[in-house]
Design a protein around this motif. Structure first.
Motif, short mmCIF file in Angstrom:
data_model
loop_
_atom_site.label_atom_id
_atom_site.label_comp_id
_atom_site.label_asym_id
_atom_site.label_seq_id
_atom_site.Cartn_x
_atom_site.Cartn_y
_atom_site.Cartn_z
N ALA A 195 134.59 27.44 33.09
CA ALA A 195 133.76 26.74 34.07
C ALA A 195 132.75 27.67 34.72
CB ALA A 195 134.64 26.10 35.14
N HIS A 196 132.64 28.91 34.25
CA HIS A 196 131.70 29.85 34.85
C HIS A 196 130.26 29.33 34.76
CE1 HIS A 196 130.18 33.76 36.13
NE2 HIS A 196 129.29 33.68 35.15
N GLY A 197 129.90 28.71 33.64
CA GLY A 197 128.55 28.15 33.50
C GLY A 197 128.27 27.07 34.52
N GLU A 198 129.30 26.32 34.91
CA GLU A 198 129.10 25.27 35.91
C GLU A 198 128.87 25.85 37.30
OE1 GLU A 198 129.11 23.46 32.75
OE2 GLU A 198 130.90 24.71 33.05
N PHE A 199 129.39 27.04 37.58
CA PHE A 199 129.04 27.70 38.85
C PHE A 199 127.57 28.10 38.85
CE2 PHE A 199 133.72 28.72 38.91
CZ PHE A 199 134.01 27.91 40.00
N ILE A 200 127.05 28.51 37.69
CA ILE A 200 125.62 28.77 37.57
C ILE A 200 124.83 27.49 37.84
CG2 ILE A 200 123.79 29.41 35.95
CD1 ILE A 200 125.78 31.28 34.59
N GLY A 230 138.42 21.87 31.07
CA GLY A 230 138.46 20.54 31.67
C GLY A 230 137.71 20.48 32.98
N ILE A 231 137.84 21.53 33.79
CA ILE A 231 137.12 21.57 35.06
C ILE A 231 135.61 21.58 34.81
CG2 ILE A 231 136.65 23.00 37.09
CD1 ILE A 231 139.58 23.90 36.95
N SER A 232 135.17 22.32 33.79
CA SER A 232 133.73 22.38 33.50
C SER A 232 133.20 20.99 33.14
CB SER A 232 133.47 23.36 32.36
OG SER A 232 133.92 22.85 31.11
N ILE A 233 133.97 20.22 32.36
CA ILE A 233 133.54 18.87 32.00
C ILE A 233 133.47 17.99 33.24
CG2 ILE A 233 134.16 16.79 30.70
CD1 ILE A 233 135.39 18.61 28.58
N ALA A 234 134.46 18.13 34.12
CA ALA A 234 134.47 17.33 35.35
C ALA A 234 133.29 17.67 36.24
CB ALA A 234 135.79 17.55 36.09
N LEU A 235 132.97 18.96 36.36
CA LEU A 235 131.83 19.38 37.20
C LEU A 235 130.51 18.89 36.60
CD1 LEU A 235 132.91 23.02 38.18
CD2 LEU A 235 132.87 20.97 39.63
N VAL A 242 116.78 22.80 35.07
CA VAL A 242 117.98 22.59 35.89
C VAL A 242 118.55 21.23 35.51
CG1 VAL A 242 118.91 22.39 38.21
CG2 VAL A 242 117.03 23.97 37.75
N THR A 243 119.66 21.25 34.79
CA THR A 243 120.35 20.03 34.40
C THR A 243 121.84 20.23 34.58
OG1 THR A 243 120.68 20.66 32.08
CG2 THR A 243 118.58 19.62 32.64
N SER A 244 122.58 19.15 34.43
CA SER A 244 124.03 19.23 34.57
C SER A 244 124.66 20.04 33.44
CB SER A 244 124.62 17.82 34.59
OG SER A 244 124.31 17.14 33.38
N GLU A 245 123.95 20.23 32.36
CA GLU A 245 124.49 20.94 31.19
C GLU A 245 123.91 22.34 31.03
OE1 GLU A 245 123.57 18.31 28.03
OE2 GLU A 245 125.06 16.79 28.58
N MET A 246 123.18 22.83 32.03
CA MET A 246 122.53 24.13 31.86
C MET A 246 123.55 25.26 31.75
SD MET A 246 121.03 25.02 35.68
CE MET A 246 120.47 26.62 35.14
N GLY A 247 124.73 25.08 32.35
CA GLY A 247 125.73 26.13 32.27
C GLY A 247 126.21 26.37 30.85
N ALA A 248 126.22 25.30 30.04
CA ALA A 248 126.66 25.44 28.65
C ALA A 248 125.72 26.32 27.84
CB ALA A 248 126.78 24.06 28.01
N ASP A 249 124.45 26.43 28.30
CA ASP A 249 123.48 27.26 27.59
C ASP A 249 123.75 28.75 27.78
OD1 ASP A 249 122.22 24.95 26.79
OD2 ASP A 249 120.79 24.96 28.45
N TYR A 250 124.57 29.09 28.79
CA TYR A 250 124.76 30.51 29.12
C TYR A 250 126.22 30.97 29.01
CZ TYR A 250 119.99 30.29 30.83
OH TYR A 250 118.64 30.13 30.90
N ILE A 251 127.16 30.03 28.88
CA ILE A 251 128.55 30.44 28.88
C ILE A 251 128.89 31.28 27.64
CG2 ILE A 251 129.32 28.30 27.79
CD1 ILE A 251 131.19 30.40 30.45
N VAL A 252 128.36 30.90 26.47
CA VAL A 252 128.66 31.65 25.25
C VAL A 252 128.07 33.05 25.35
CG1 VAL A 252 128.32 31.76 22.77
CG2 VAL A 252 128.83 29.57 23.85
N GLN A 253 126.78 33.14 25.76
CA GLN A 253 126.16 34.46 25.89
C GLN A 253 126.86 35.31 26.95
OE1 GLN A 253 124.53 31.65 25.54
NE2 GLN A 253 122.76 31.89 24.17
N SER A 254 127.34 34.66 28.01
CA SER A 254 128.03 35.41 29.07
C SER A 254 129.32 36.03 28.53
CB SER A 254 128.34 34.48 30.25
OG SER A 254 127.15 34.01 30.84
#
Length: 646
Positions: A386-391, A451-456, A565-577
């Protein structure tokens, strides 16, 4: 004749109205036939006399003449500018501007053709080079740059010294240099202009030099002595034998090949009693039979002879193929080729620097996105999907603040600490409610945080919708820092890079110079020993997770200024992170910096080799990282201490 027009143009600004012996109407009466029926060759006389007169009303006349708004009144032969004012047909005096009504049947329209209108437009450009309005002067310079012509060089050079605007004066001088390279009065002038352009990396300068070095294909029995040869072409090397023979045919130095369609048409046209040259039609089912029948017709002189492969090769061998410069002066082309090589070398170096700046900018973005994850992953061993969702939460915090505070600079100052506070609180809540119960169970932690990331993400969609939201940067971050025509970097990227450096210093200060940092390092290296020294590992884990989440929120504000800035922007950075943390070394700030740099430079390097497919570039990058981890599983900078505790 236009030369006189250009040479007297600078005198316009110093001529006094008292010196005008004639009015505009007087000049037009002298050239009445040329004005009413202008031709491309005769219009130059009119333009020369208009320039020599120094009359300021000549410019609006030329504009109206170009736009076919000049008429001659038949009753007295005078010229006017026409205009339809409702139902009234109005004429305007060309010298005084006086308005008078007229009968439309009493006027003859002037209709300059396309060539005349182009000549008039060129003349207007020369007038406008010294116009008091800087906007018109800029437009004139831009018009010259779009269609360079030899006639523009003299008036452009004459206007440089009197140009009051320093930037426009430099532009004029640069443009005059390009025109001088193309149309200088002699070789020395052209070579000097070309050498002066060797320090300019712009695309238009390279286009000018390539124009000087334009070539045409040629063929002859021997190398022509009067041609400026750019390159000799060897059949089979630089050109194929087929291309060489086709060039001979085009130059009428060899007979054309007989194509299959022509053979078929000739056979059909010469069928006589079910036979073609004594070959039965029923036997023409193979290529060999058709060629035999065609050759028989050729022997009878009915159709052209076929050219055999040996004859083609003999014809090619008997000629020389070459590329010749369109520019006949060898000294000019040598200077242009040398200048172009210098420019292309410098462009390559600058492109490398520009690529490095892009890679550095991308590395700073990855560092900001990954540093919070490096802290939580390294100190706690928690795989937080869920780190990407904090971003994402940080980016949306910046968006909400901008809706309340319209000043983008102030809103940015407010959004950064607020994003930290919100995501810090969200991280602490997540650690207290879920993560603390799953320590040392990495698979369950991964599933829970996923699961938390999907909920966020769904919560963000419900609140903000699915459309991208703008996070507008302050005006002082608009534009780019331009070093030359090749190297440029946007101010937003510079700001993100500076922010990454600030956070690097801040995190190092917290970890190295504060009690919290000391306790975090102690728990990271050996939690059992830290607990025996009075440190509460549970509290440190909570604060560490919150601190890492808060940094992700600030990273979200920074990334939101650059990306969508979208609800899915965190997914663009979680793998690279995660890749950044693993490659750099789990839990190490310097390792995260090294990992971000490695991935940023690697991705930009792969994209340079394959610029049309960024997805392929990311795939190659992941494969490379997998191989890298096989050889160095603990990352670039391996963390010490936790392995002993485990």
């Amino acid at each position: 004749m236009l030369r006189l027009f250009f040479l007297v143009l600078p005198l316009w600004l110093v001529l006094s109205p008292a010196t005008h012996a004639q009015g505009l109407q007087d000049i037009l009466q002298v050239h009445a036939e040329e004005v009413i029926k202008p031709g491309r060759r005769s219009v130059g006389t009119v333009l020369d006399d208009l320039a020599a007169s120094g009359l300021p009303q000549a410019i609006p006349f030329l504009e109206a003449w170009r736009d076919r708004a000049i008429v001659r009144r038949d009753s007295d032969g005078l010229f006017f500018r026409e205009r339809q004012d409702g139902d009234i047909y109005v004429l305007y005096d060309l010298d005084t501007g006086a308005r008078q009504e007229a009968d439309p049947d009493d006027v003859t329209q002037t209709r300059p053709n396309g060539g005349v209108r182009r000549a008039i437009s060129n003349a207007l450009v020369q007038f406008q080079l010294s116009d008091p309005d800087i906007g018109k002067r800029r437009a004139a310079v831009a018009a010259i740059a779009r269609s360079m012509d030899a006639s523009q060089l003299a008036p452009l050079q004459a206007s440089i010294a009197e140009e009051p605007d320093a930037a426009l004066q430099a532009t004029k001088a640069r443009l005059a240099g390009m025109l001088g390279a193309l149309f200088g009065e002699n070789s020395d002038v052209r070579i000097a202009s070309i050498e002066a352009l060797a320090d300019d990396l712009s695309v238009d300068v390279r286009a000018v030099l390539n124009r000087v070095l334009s070539t045409r294909a040629g063929v002859a029995q021997t190398v022509p002595q009067d041609a400026n040869i750019a390159q000799l072409l060897e059949p089979g090397a630089q050109i194929t034998p087929a291309q060489a023979y086709a060039q001979l045919v085009a130059a009428e130095l060899a007979p054309p090949l007989v194509e299959a369609d022509a053979i078929r048409a000739a056979l059909i046209a010469n069928i006589d009693a079910d036979r073609v040259a004594d070959v039965p039609v029923s036997a023409l089912g193979t290529d060999a039979a058709r060629l035999r029948a065609y050759d028989a017709l050729a022997a009878q002189g009915v159709v052209p002879q076929r050219v055999s492969a040996a004859q083609q090769q003999s014809a090619v061998d008997a000629h020389v193929f070459f590329l010749a410069y369109d520019e006949p002066d060898r000294a000019v082309t040598d200077a242009a080729a040398h200048a172009l090589i210098q420019i292309e070398t410098r462009v390559a170096v600058n492109q490398t620097v520009d690529l490095g700046l892009d890679a550095l900018s991308l590395a700073s973005i990855y560092f900001l996105a990954a540093i919070g994850l490096a802290i939580t992953f390294g100190a706690m061993g928690v795989i937080n999907m869920a780190h990407g969702e904090f971003i994402m939460m940080g980016a949306y915090t910046g968006f909400v603040v901008q809706q309340v505070v319209p000043d983008y600079t102030v809103s940015l100052i407010i959004a950064l600490p607020l994003a930290f506070a919100i995501t810090f609180g969200a991280g602490v809540a997540m650690e207290r409610l879920i993560i603390r119960h799953l320590y040392h169970r990495p698979l369950e932690t991964l599933l829970a945080t996923f699961g938390i990331s999907i909920a966020l993400q769904q919560l963000a969609k419900n609140i903000f919708g699915t459309q991208a939201r703008p996070l507008t940067s302050p005006q002082w971050l608009d534009g780019a820092l331009v070093f030359n025509d090749v190297i440029a970097i946007s101010y937003i990227r510079i700001a993100i890079f500076v922010l990454a450096l600030v956070f690097l210093g801040l995190i190092l200060f917290v970890l190295k110079r504060t009690r919290l940092g000391l306790e975090v390092r102690a728990v990271t290296q050996n939690p059992g020993m830290a607990a025996s020294m009075g440190i509460n590992p549970d509290r440190i884990n909570m604060l560490t997770f919150g601190f890492g989440s808060g940094i992700a929120g600030i990273a979200g504000v920074a990334i939101g200024l650059y990306a969508k800035v979208t609800s899915e922007m965190g997914a663009d950075y979680i793998v690279q992170s995660f890749m950044t943390v693993v490659v750099g070394g789990v839990g190490n700030v310097w390792g995260t910096l090294a990992g971000a740099s490695m991935i940023g430079f690697l991705q930009k390097g792969i994209e340079w080799f394959n610029p049309s497919n960024t997805l392929a570039a990311q795939t190659y990058m992941i494969l490379f990282i997998i191989l890298f981890i096989q050889f160095r599983p603990k990352g670039i900078v391996a963390l010490k201490g936790r392995a002993a505790a485990d």
